[in-house]
Design a protein around this motif. Structure first.
Motif, short mmCIF file in Angstrom:
data_model
loop_
_atom_site.label_atom_id
_atom_site.label_comp_id
_atom_site.label_asym_id
_atom_site.label_seq_id
_atom_site.Cartn_x
_atom_site.Cartn_y
_atom_site.Cartn_z
N PRO A 238 0.81 -1.22 0.00
CA PRO A 238 0.00 0.00 0.00
C PRO A 238 0.85 1.28 0.00
CG PRO A 238 -0.86 -1.57 1.58
CD PRO A 238 0.46 -2.10 1.13
N ALA A 239 1.91 1.29 0.82
CA ALA A 239 2.75 2.49 0.88
C ALA A 239 3.44 2.74 -0.46
CB ALA A 239 3.80 2.34 1.98
N ILE A 240 3.87 1.68 -1.13
CA ILE A 240 4.51 1.83 -2.44
C ILE A 240 3.52 2.38 -3.46
CG2 ILE A 240 5.54 0.53 -4.35
CD1 ILE A 240 6.76 -1.34 -2.26
N TYR A 241 2.29 1.90 -3.40
CA TYR A 241 1.29 2.39 -4.34
C TYR A 241 0.96 3.86 -4.08
CZ TYR A 241 -3.03 2.66 -7.06
OH TYR A 241 -4.01 3.02 -7.95
N PHE A 242 0.81 4.22 -2.82
CA PHE A 242 0.52 5.62 -2.50
C PHE A 242 1.67 6.53 -2.94
CE2 PHE A 242 -2.41 3.96 0.96
CZ PHE A 242 -3.56 4.30 0.27
N GLN A 243 2.90 6.03 -2.81
CA GLN A 243 4.03 6.82 -3.27
C GLN A 243 3.98 7.01 -4.78
OE1 GLN A 243 6.26 8.38 -1.32
NE2 GLN A 243 7.09 9.32 -3.19
N TYR A 244 3.59 5.94 -5.48
CA TYR A 244 3.44 6.05 -6.94
C TYR A 244 2.37 7.09 -7.29
CZ TYR A 244 1.21 5.09 -11.38
OH TYR A 244 0.61 5.23 -12.61
N ALA A 246 1.67 9.62 -5.66
CA ALA A 246 2.18 10.95 -5.33
C ALA A 246 3.21 11.45 -6.33
CB ALA A 246 2.78 10.93 -3.92
N ASP A 247 4.14 10.57 -6.77
CA ASP A 247 5.22 11.06 -7.62
C ASP A 247 5.17 10.55 -9.06
OD1 ASP A 247 6.17 8.42 -7.53
OD2 ASP A 247 7.65 8.84 -5.97
N GLY A 248 4.28 9.57 -9.35
CA GLY A 248 4.13 9.10 -10.72
C GLY A 248 5.22 8.17 -11.20
N ASP A 249 6.15 7.78 -10.32
CA ASP A 249 7.23 6.87 -10.72
C ASP A 249 6.80 5.43 -10.48
OD1 ASP A 249 9.55 5.57 -11.33
OD2 ASP A 249 10.65 6.24 -9.54
N PRO A 250 6.57 4.63 -11.53
CA PRO A 250 6.07 3.28 -11.33
C PRO A 250 7.15 2.25 -10.99
CG PRO A 250 6.28 3.71 -13.66
CD PRO A 250 6.68 4.98 -12.96
N GLU A 251 8.43 2.62 -11.03
CA GLU A 251 9.50 1.64 -10.88
C GLU A 251 9.37 0.81 -9.60
OE1 GLU A 251 12.59 -0.76 -11.70
OE2 GLU A 251 11.62 0.67 -13.05
N PRO A 252 9.06 1.40 -8.43
CA PRO A 252 8.92 0.57 -7.23
C PRO A 252 7.81 -0.47 -7.32
CG PRO A 252 9.25 2.86 -6.61
CD PRO A 252 9.00 2.85 -8.10
N LEU A 253 6.84 -0.25 -8.22
CA LEU A 253 5.76 -1.21 -8.36
C LEU A 253 6.24 -2.52 -8.98
CD1 LEU A 253 2.87 1.12 -9.59
CD2 LEU A 253 3.01 -0.06 -7.39
N ARG A 254 7.42 -2.51 -9.56
CA ARG A 254 7.96 -3.73 -10.13
C ARG A 254 8.06 -4.82 -9.04
NH1 ARG A 254 11.29 -4.50 -14.63
NH2 ARG A 254 11.56 -2.23 -14.81
N GLY A 255 8.49 -4.41 -7.84
CA GLY A 255 8.59 -5.36 -6.74
C GLY A 255 7.24 -5.87 -6.28
N VAL A 256 6.20 -5.03 -6.36
CA VAL A 256 4.85 -5.46 -5.98
C VAL A 256 4.33 -6.48 -6.98
CG1 VAL A 256 2.51 -4.70 -5.47
CG2 VAL A 256 4.44 -3.22 -4.89
N PHE A 257 4.59 -6.24 -8.28
CA PHE A 257 4.23 -7.22 -9.29
C PHE A 257 4.88 -8.57 -9.00
CE2 PHE A 257 3.15 -3.72 -12.41
CZ PHE A 257 1.88 -4.19 -12.73
N ALA A 258 6.18 -8.55 -8.69
CA ALA A 258 6.91 -9.80 -8.45
C ALA A 258 6.37 -10.52 -7.21
CB ALA A 258 8.40 -9.51 -8.29
N HIS A 259 6.07 -9.76 -6.15
CA HIS A 259 5.53 -10.36 -4.93
C HIS A 259 4.19 -11.03 -5.21
CE1 HIS A 259 4.30 -10.68 -0.69
NE2 HIS A 259 3.12 -10.25 -1.11
N ASN A 260 3.32 -10.34 -5.90
CA ASN A 260 2.00 -10.89 -6.19
C ASN A 260 2.10 -12.12 -7.10
OD1 ASN A 260 -0.57 -10.67 -8.28
ND2 ASN A 260 -1.14 -10.26 -6.16
N GLU A 261 3.01 -12.07 -8.06
CA GLU A 261 3.20 -13.22 -8.95
C GLU A 261 3.66 -14.45 -8.18
OE1 GLU A 261 6.14 -14.46 -12.65
OE2 GLU A 261 5.66 -12.35 -12.33
N THR A 262 4.57 -14.26 -7.25
CA THR A 262 5.02 -15.38 -6.42
C THR A 262 3.88 -15.92 -5.58
OG1 THR A 262 7.26 -14.47 -6.34
CG2 THR A 262 6.70 -16.11 -4.69
N ASP A 263 3.02 -15.03 -5.07
CA ASP A 263 1.86 -15.48 -4.32
C ASP A 263 0.99 -16.41 -5.16
OD1 ASP A 263 2.48 -14.14 -2.00
OD2 ASP A 263 1.09 -12.49 -2.32
N MET A 264 0.81 -16.07 -6.45
CA MET A 264 -0.04 -16.90 -7.31
C MET A 264 0.57 -18.28 -7.51
SD MET A 264 -2.19 -14.59 -7.54
CE MET A 264 -3.35 -15.69 -8.30
#
Length: 429
Positions: A238-244, A246-264
């Motif tokens: 959630p904090a990474i998404y809120f930061q995105y 705020a600043d429009g930089d999607p790069e940190p979301l790469r880690g969220v994608f990877a985390h969710n993919e591993t969950d699947m």
């Protein structure tokens, strides 16, 4: 027959409407091109290299990232194609037959909060299913809350094409959150009633006393042989998404994608593990539990799932274990008592009595159970009286040690009455 065979019709059409798959991680198939590559050019350059594509409809836009794995892919202890051998056994979860498990959907959300109310927004929806000979992980992301309507519209057409839903804590979180979003966006007529398998509940049944916690990350590491490296914890998503936002930089979301993919992938691996349990694979396809508690809990869960014949060998192994806990001995003894297996119940109670003195605050449940058995079943009053007197001493010491937090105040009175009755019976010969 492949894991997910048969979904290529309506579900495949829904996926095709969204565009061609791109992206590659690990063993996933890579190098695909076509319409998806053209759609990617419409995105902001900051998204370049994340493997996302833009999905547009009359309701708006959102992003999709799709990764395809061959069924030979191994995630931890299991290969995805192991599902072949456990589909029939999975009907114990309530499907009635195995046909639907070839049409199963795995679901995991990343949300802005922890509640299930209207203020909690699923900014990423992770889905996984099998299409043809590939395990497909499809992740939807909204770049801002206004895109949620388009994503919900896409899901309203896609979800009903599946008959089974697999989640982890999805009954109390993922599905209620997502269902609320359907209502919020005007899809009040949306109806989908899949066979819902929430793997949190069997995980707790089997491992609640042997693992530090039953979080998916703990289960996958300690029981599925899955080790995450450089993982972004789900709590930070959630904090990474809120930061995105705020600043429009999607790069940190790469880690969220990877985390969710591993969950699947972990959901699929865990489903395979429980499928092996239900198919009689404990000791063959999966290792026999080493801890007494896990042996017992696995057996009790299998019995609740209608697999008593698979539970009995685990009970027998538990009864011979050199280090069972007092509580687990009494638990299986109580089960055997209800089933009329008095011979093993007595052996377990006797073993519990011998180990009761090792505890800081010794319990006396086994003493009482044995006393009742000797009094009413075998009429051995002297043995029953001896056990009742020992139980009284333990109860008195336990009550003093626990003070007001001990057993009910009347517990000592009940034991004293038992002792008096046994003494009276003995005096009458």
């Amino acid at each position: 027959m492949t894991f997910g065979e048969g979904i290529g019709g309506a579900a495949g059409a829904a996926a095709a409407d969204a565009g061609a798959a791109i992206g590659s991680i690990g063993d996933a198939v890579s190098g695909e091109s076509g319409p998806a590559a053209q759609a990617e050019e419409e995105l902001h350059p900051a998204w370049s290299g994340m493997g996302v594509r833009l999905v547009s409809s009359t309701e708006g836009e959102f992003l999709v990232r799709e990764t395809r794995y061959p069924l030979s892919h191994r995630h931890g202890a299991h290969r995805l194609d192991e599902w072949h051998g456990v589909q029939e056994a999975m009907s114990a979860f309530g499907a009635g037959d195995d046909s639907g498990y070839r049409n199963a959907l795995f679901l995991d959300l990343e949300t802005t909060g922890l509640g299930v109310g209207a203020g909690n927004v699923p900014f990423m929806v992770g889905l996984a299913y099998v299409q043809d000979d590939r395990f497909v992980v499809e992740q939807m992301l909204i770049r801002h809350p206004a895109e949620e309507r388009a994503m919900i519209g896409y899901l309203s057409a896609m979800l009903p094409t599946f008959t089974h839903l697999v989640t982890y804590n999805g009954r109390t979180f993922d599905w209620p959150v997502l269902h609320n979003r359907f209502i919020l966006h005007g899809h009040r007529a949306f109806k989908w009633e899949p066979v819902h398998i929430d793997l949190l509940h069997p995980s707790r049944s089997v491992w609640r006393n042997t693992l530090a916690s039953c979080k998916l990350s703990r289960v996958e590491e300690d029981r599925l042989g899955i080790s995450r490296e450089d993982d972004v914890p789900g709590s930070l998503a959630p904090a990474i998404y809120f930061q995105y936002l705020a600043d429009g930089d999607p790069e940190p979301l790469r880690g969220v994608f990877a985390h969710n993919e591993t969950d699947m992938l972990s959901l699929a691996s865990l489903a395979i593990r429980f499928g092996h349990f239900l198919a009689g694979g404990v000791g063959t396809r999966v290792a026999m539990p080493e801890e007494a508690e896990e042996l017992l809990r696995t057996g009790l869960w299998l019995e609740r799932m209608g697999k008593a014949e698979l539970a009995e060998p685990l009970y027998a192994r538990f009864a011979e274990h050199p280090r069972p806990s007092y509580r687990s001995l009494c638990l299986l003894a109580e089960r055997d008592k209800k089933c009329g297996n008095w011979s093993r119940a007595v052996l377990l109670w006797q073993k519990a009595v011998r180990t009761s003195g090792d505890a800081v605050l010794p319990d006396y449940e086994a003493h009482i159970e044995l006393a009742m058995y000797y009094e009413h079943k075998t009429k051995e009053l002297e043995r029953a009286l001896q056990l009742a007197e020992q139980a009284f001493e333990l109860a008195a010491g336990r009550r003093a040690g626990l003070r007001a937090r001990g057993k009910r105040p009347g517990e000592l009175d009940l034991i004293r009455k038992r002792i008096d009755r046994l003494r009276l019976k003995r005096s009458k010969g």
